[in-house]
Design an enzyme around this catalytic site. Structure first.
Site, PDB file in Angstrom:
ATOM      1  NE  ARG A  63       4.249   6.455   2.566  1.00  0.00           N
ATOM      2  CZ  ARG A  63       3.588   7.172   3.449  1.00  0.00           C
ATOM      3  NH1 ARG A  63       4.199   7.662   4.501  1.00  0.00           N
ATOM      4  NH2 ARG A  63       2.312   7.412   3.291  1.00  0.00           N
ATOM      5  CG  LEU A  81      -1.941  -1.066   1.355  1.00  0.00           C
ATOM      6  CD1 LEU A  81      -2.628  -0.994   2.706  1.00  0.00           C
ATOM      7  CD2 LEU A  81      -2.956  -0.948   0.236  1.00  0.00           C
ATOM      8  CB  THR A 125      -1.254   4.917   2.864  1.00  0.00           C
ATOM      9  OG1 THR A 125      -1.924   3.658   2.897  1.00  0.00           O
ATOM     10  CG2 THR A 125      -1.919   5.841   1.855  1.00  0.00           C
ATOM     11  CB  CYS A 126       1.960   0.469   4.035  1.00  0.00           C
ATOM     12  SG  CYS A 126       2.885  -0.670   5.078  1.00  0.00           S
ATOM     13  CG  ASP A 127       4.712   4.842   7.928  1.00  0.00           C
ATOM     14  OD1 ASP A 127       4.489   5.627   6.982  1.00  0.00           O
ATOM     15  OD2 ASP A 127       4.391   5.074   9.106  1.00  0.00           O
TER      16      ASP A 127
END
Length: 104
Positions: free
Chosen positions: A13, A6, A8-10
């Site tokens: 990233r 995702l 938005t997933c740290d």
């Protein structure tokens, strides 16, 4: 190499930053190909379902009784992330073992 997760997933990233050559696929937008999902379930089994996620907590008790294949097909955001396919091997998560295996 493909990295499924995702945007938005740290953790995703971090993996994306460490693996800049990897193609990033957002499972919320594109899902996980059925063939890859089947292979990941064979390799990781129930560990592929993230039971600590917000999506899991929002599911009803009845919905949680589905098979991992059904759950991940209907709710791709339930997948533990990231799922990394380097063409030969599948990796799940972004722990020290995965990083070492990928030479990061």
């Amino acid at each position: 190499m493909k990295l499924y997760g995702l945007k938005t997933c740290d953790t995703c990233r971090k993996a994306k930053k460490a693996l800049p050559e990897a193609d990033f696929i957002d499972v919320r937008e594109e899902g996980v190909p059925a063939e890859l999902l089947s292979a990941a379930l064979v390799r990781f089994g129930d560990k592929l379902v993230n039971t600590r996620s917000t999506t899991w907590r929002e599911l009803s008790e009845e919905d949680r009784k589905g098979t991992p294949q059904e759950l991940l097909t209907q709710h791709p955001t339930l997948m533990k992330r990231p799922l990394i396919d380097d063409g030969e091997t599948l990796y799940l998560g972004w722990d020290k073992a995965t990083q070492a295996s990928l030479g990061v």
